[in-house]
Design a protein around this motif. Structure first.
Motif, mmCIF file in Angstrom:
data_model
loop_
_atom_site.group_PDB
_atom_site.id
_atom_site.type_symbol
_atom_site.label_atom_id
_atom_site.label_comp_id
_atom_site.label_asym_id
_atom_site.label_seq_id
_atom_site.Cartn_x
_atom_site.Cartn_y
_atom_site.Cartn_z
ATOM 1 N N ASN A 77 28.488 47.789 49.988
ATOM 2 C CA ASN A 77 27.301 47.006 49.643
ATOM 3 C C ASN A 77 26.211 47.292 50.669
ATOM 4 O O ASN A 77 26.365 48.158 51.552
ATOM 5 C CB ASN A 77 27.637 45.511 49.561
ATOM 6 C CG ASN A 77 28.050 44.923 50.915
ATOM 7 O OD1 ASN A 77 28.227 45.643 51.897
ATOM 8 N ND2 ASN A 77 28.184 43.602 50.966
ATOM 9 N N THR A 96 29.568 45.194 54.489
ATOM 10 C CA THR A 96 30.617 44.178 54.649
ATOM 11 C C THR A 96 31.603 44.184 53.484
ATOM 12 O O THR A 96 32.665 43.565 53.572
ATOM 13 C CB THR A 96 30.009 42.770 54.757
ATOM 14 O OG1 THR A 96 29.219 42.514 53.591
ATOM 15 C CG2 THR A 96 29.162 42.644 56.006
ATOM 16 N N GLU A 97 31.255 44.857 52.401
ATOM 17 C CA GLU A 97 32.150 44.986 51.260
ATOM 18 C C GLU A 97 32.204 46.454 50.831
ATOM 19 O O GLU A 97 31.185 47.145 50.842
ATOM 20 C CB GLU A 97 31.689 44.133 50.077
ATOM 21 C CG GLU A 97 31.755 42.645 50.329
ATOM 22 C CD GLU A 97 31.259 41.832 49.134
ATOM 23 O OE1 GLU A 97 30.760 42.461 48.154
ATOM 24 O OE2 GLU A 97 31.369 40.599 49.178
ATOM 25 N N TRP A 98 33.392 46.902 50.473
ATOM 26 C CA TRP A 98 33.578 48.264 49.995
ATOM 27 C C TRP A 98 34.362 48.213 48.691
ATOM 28 O O TRP A 98 35.377 47.516 48.595
ATOM 29 C CB TRP A 98 34.336 49.095 51.025
ATOM 30 C CG TRP A 98 33.508 49.483 52.210
ATOM 31 C CD1 TRP A 98 33.213 48.730 53.300
ATOM 32 C CD2 TRP A 98 32.861 50.742 52.411
ATOM 33 N NE1 TRP A 98 32.429 49.424 54.179
ATOM 34 C CE2 TRP A 98 32.194 50.677 53.653
ATOM 35 C CE3 TRP A 98 32.783 51.916 51.666
ATOM 36 C CZ2 TRP A 98 31.462 51.734 54.166
ATOM 37 C CZ3 TRP A 98 32.055 52.985 52.164
ATOM 38 C CH2 TRP A 98 31.402 52.885 53.407
ATOM 39 N N THR A 99 33.920 48.981 47.696
ATOM 40 C CA THR A 99 34.578 48.996 46.395
ATOM 41 C C THR A 99 35.193 50.373 46.147
ATOM 42 O O THR A 99 34.488 51.390 46.126
ATOM 43 C CB THR A 99 33.595 48.651 45.272
ATOM 44 O OG1 THR A 99 33.048 47.349 45.522
ATOM 45 C CG2 THR A 99 34.306 48.639 43.923
ATOM 46 N N GLU A 156 40.967 42.494 47.060
ATOM 47 C CA GLU A 156 41.192 41.915 45.735
ATOM 48 C C GLU A 156 41.075 42.967 44.648
ATOM 49 O O GLU A 156 40.311 43.935 44.745
ATOM 50 C CB GLU A 156 40.204 40.778 45.471
ATOM 51 C CG GLU A 156 38.745 41.168 45.590
ATOM 52 C CD GLU A 156 37.816 39.977 45.469
ATOM 53 O OE1 GLU A 156 37.977 39.204 44.508
ATOM 54 O OE2 GLU A 156 36.939 39.831 46.355
ATOM 55 N N LYS A 193 38.286 45.758 45.633
ATOM 56 C CA LYS A 193 37.192 45.389 46.544
ATOM 57 C C LYS A 193 37.769 44.920 47.876
ATOM 58 O O LYS A 193 38.668 44.081 47.920
ATOM 59 C CB LYS A 193 36.313 44.294 45.960
ATOM 60 C CG LYS A 193 35.091 43.990 46.847
ATOM 61 C CD LYS A 193 34.108 43.053 46.185
ATOM 62 C CE LYS A 193 34.544 41.611 46.291
ATOM 63 N NZ LYS A 193 33.487 40.678 45.846
ATOM 64 N N THR A 215 36.766 43.122 51.454
ATOM 65 C CA THR A 215 35.800 42.336 52.205
ATOM 66 C C THR A 215 36.180 42.435 53.678
ATOM 67 O O THR A 215 37.316 42.138 54.058
ATOM 68 C CB THR A 215 35.804 40.869 51.759
ATOM 69 O OG1 THR A 215 35.492 40.815 50.364
ATOM 70 C CG2 THR A 215 34.773 40.067 52.542
ATOM 71 N N GLN A 259 35.842 41.937 57.967
ATOM 72 C CA GLN A 259 35.557 40.901 58.958
ATOM 73 C C GLN A 259 34.181 41.094 59.569
ATOM 74 O O GLN A 259 33.509 40.119 59.936
ATOM 75 C CB GLN A 259 36.637 40.928 60.044
ATOM 76 C CG GLN A 259 38.041 40.655 59.538
ATOM 77 C CD GLN A 259 39.085 40.831 60.621
ATOM 78 O OE1 GLN A 259 38.782 40.712 61.817
ATOM 79 N NE2 GLN A 259 40.312 41.122 60.234
#
Length: 578
Positions: free
Chosen positions: A89, A93-96, A145, A153, A155, A157
């Motif tokens: 993103n 902080t988020e990776w897909t 998740e 996905k 998330t 730290q």
């Protein structure tokens, strides 16, 4: 070295190969690739890679367990494998993760998001899974998740622009390996589960193992061939064989009993080639060797006088002749370092930026410039050829790990250069455990030989962050992760840290990074908390008698370290010799 003297020394390894062949008599030698294994397999029935020990580099993560992506050292790109994309993103902080469709475990079960989520959660919830990759995941991931069968996905730290390559890209040696949920979910204690009948998604399945070998056979029902991802590899069988050291591996290579060998000296390599002209290396001529990621350097404790004076450290840098180190200590099998970085194609933009800014190191010495700095600090040359001030000689002890002649020979050359220039230098060899357990981490040295800039292979931040002042602790306290054992903590170090921190928040490939590297490097060049010496050298013989397509500088689809997780690429590039 004369190979005729190696025959008896190689007998144990040859017998091991013979016994392996007895188990494998249905597969011809010309259909088999035999890799050199540089260690004993202490527990041949244990494939639990999450715990310490030899559990994967005897074929498991080269032939059976496939990575999600493979970092290409030449281009700096992540080559997709089990994964097809890994997108962050806006603030990292988020990776897909996108998973390739049609991947299967060798028992026919689908490989999908459930396996990824299960394996990551298993590592997050169990600190007894102690391997580095599992510990790194625990330190970085807050939550994982499933979005759908082919999408996961993560998330984090904290923001991390390098999350994908650090954990799932075979950046150095291995990556976080995904395990089959349908097997591991039935396990009561994942820390003690041996996974004695291992399966993976790779094109080879486990056949047998002993303490001196492991055998893998091709799975002709491999998902990659069925889906059109890639053809089946040509070798029908792969063997990892413990050869017993340089002399025996040389004999086995010369007599076509192995196809890929671990590191050898230039003398041994030339003797092998004299007997078997089908043997090649990374380079077709000098330096022959491939540079591994850990370029060699001289660490300097910046808290110890007179080396707390940046000009005195720069004097040493001027005096050191890197060409002589190459020619004497390495017998021409490496090249002088221009910067702190490993000299790969993917690192060229950052190395070039440093050199073009005027901060690259010359390969030859400028002894007069070094002596001028020493004299400007108040030293005068004594009648014995050693500088002195206030009745004391200018001297230095250089600690070196005694585990390898490469290390001790290098420091012998440096010691001689410093002594000739007027610094009373002395080599202090120490045992491996003492060197890494006491000398380096606690700052118990004036100077030392090591490779503490090791990390950057496709971007500069990983190495540069090791010298920020965030890691500074007093001498006598353990440096975190061997970072900044030099205790560099000046105003220049603070300015350097600010730039490197800013760089760390940028995405990989950001066009601003090369200029930021050069800007930060001015402070390293001005204060020299360490002195880059030469590139590391791995002279890896490959045998083309039975197989061609080995990685070379001319055929550099990726690097040649066949004990790493990217070896899948090597195996798929092999073709039968005509």
């Amino acid at each position: 070295m004369r190979l005729t003297k190696m025959v008896m020394l190689a007998s144990a390894a040859a017998l091991a190969l013979t016994s392996g062949a007895a188990l494998a008599q249905d597969v011809a030698r010309e259909d088999t690739v035999i890799f050199d294994l540089d260690r004993t397999i202490k527990d041949p029935g244990n494939f639990n890679w999450f715990t310490s020990g030899t559990k994967r580099q005897h074929g498991a993560h080269q032939a059976m367990w496939e990575p999600l992506f493979i970092l290409n050292y030449e281009t700096g790109n992540l080559d997709p494998w089990l994964g097809t994309a890994f997108e962050p993103n806006g603030d990292f902080t988020e990776w897909t993760l996108s998973i390739r469709e049609g991947v299967e475990w060798s028992d026919g079960e689908a490989f999908n998001a459930d396996d990824v989520v299960f394996t990551v959660n298993m590592a997050l919830g169990n600190e007894e899974l102690s391997q580095r990759e599992a510990a790194t995941i625990r330190g970085q991931v807050a939550m994982v998740e499933k979005i759908d069968d082919l999408t996961v996905k993560f998330t984090l730290q904290n923001p991390n622009p390098r999350f994908h390559v650090e954990n799932f890209g075979v950046r150095i040696f291995g990556s976080f390996l995904i395990m089959p949920e349908h097997i591991w979910s039935e396990v009561e204690d994942p820390a003690t589960f041996a996974f004695a009948e291992p399966i993976g998604t790779g094109p080879y399945t486990f056949t047998s193992a002993a303490t001196n070998r492991a055998i893998w056979d091709r799975n002709d029902n491999w998902w990659g061939a069925k889906t059109g991802f890639m053809d089946l590899p040509e070798p029908l069988r792969l063997i990892w064989l413990e050869t017993g050291g340089e002399e025996s591996r040389a004999q086995l290579m010369a007599s076509n009993q192995i196809d890929a060998a671990q590191n050898v000296t230039i003398g041994t390599f030339e003797a092998i080639q004299a007997r078997n002209p089908n043997v090649i290396a990374w380079h077709n001529g000098y330096p022959y060797a491939w540079p591994d990621p850990c370029a060699r350097q001289l660490e300097i404790n910046t808290t110890v006088a007179p080396w707390d004076d940046a000009n005195m450290r720069k004097a040493v840098a001027h005096i050191i002749d890197r060409n002589q180190i190459v020619n004497v200590a390495y017998e021409g099998t490496t090249v002088a370092s221009q910067t702190m970085f490993a000299q790969y194609g993917s690192m060229a933009p950052f190395i070039d930026a440093v050199v073009e800014a005027g901060y690259g190191l010359p390969a030859s010495a400028d002894v007069a410039a070094g002596q001028a700095l020493i004299e400007a600090a108040g030293y005068s040359m004594g009648s014995d050829g050693i500088y002195e001030k206030d009745g004391e000689d200018l001297s230095v002890d250089i600690h070196v790990n005694s585990a390898s002649t490469e290390y001790t020979r290098t420091i012998d050359v440096v010691v001689e250069q410093l002594n000739r220039a007027g610094i009373a230098a002395r080599s202090v060899p120490v045992e491996n455990g003492v060197f890494w357990g006491e000398v380096l981490p606690f700052g118990a040295y004036e100077m030392s030989y090591s490779w503490l800039s090791c990390s950057s292979v496709n971007e500069p931040w990983a190495s540069m962050t090791r010298y920020t002042n965030h890691s500074v602790v007093p001498v006598g306290e353990r440096s975190p992760g061997f970072n900044n054992t030099a205790r560099w903590n000046s105003d220049a170090a603070a300015a350097y840290t600010a730039i490197v921190d800013e760089m760390g928040g940028l995405g990989m490939g950001d066009p601003a990074i090369p200029a930021m590297v050069a800007e930060a490097y001015q402070y390293l060049d001005a204060e020299m908390p360490f002195i880059p010496l030469v590139q590391a050298a791995k002279l890896l013989p490959y045998n083309t008698t039975y197989w061609t397509g080995w990685p070379t500088v001319e055929n550099n689809y990726n690097h040649p370290a066949f004990w790493w997780n990217h070896t899948h690429q090597i195996i798929h590039n092999l073709e039968k010799a005509e």
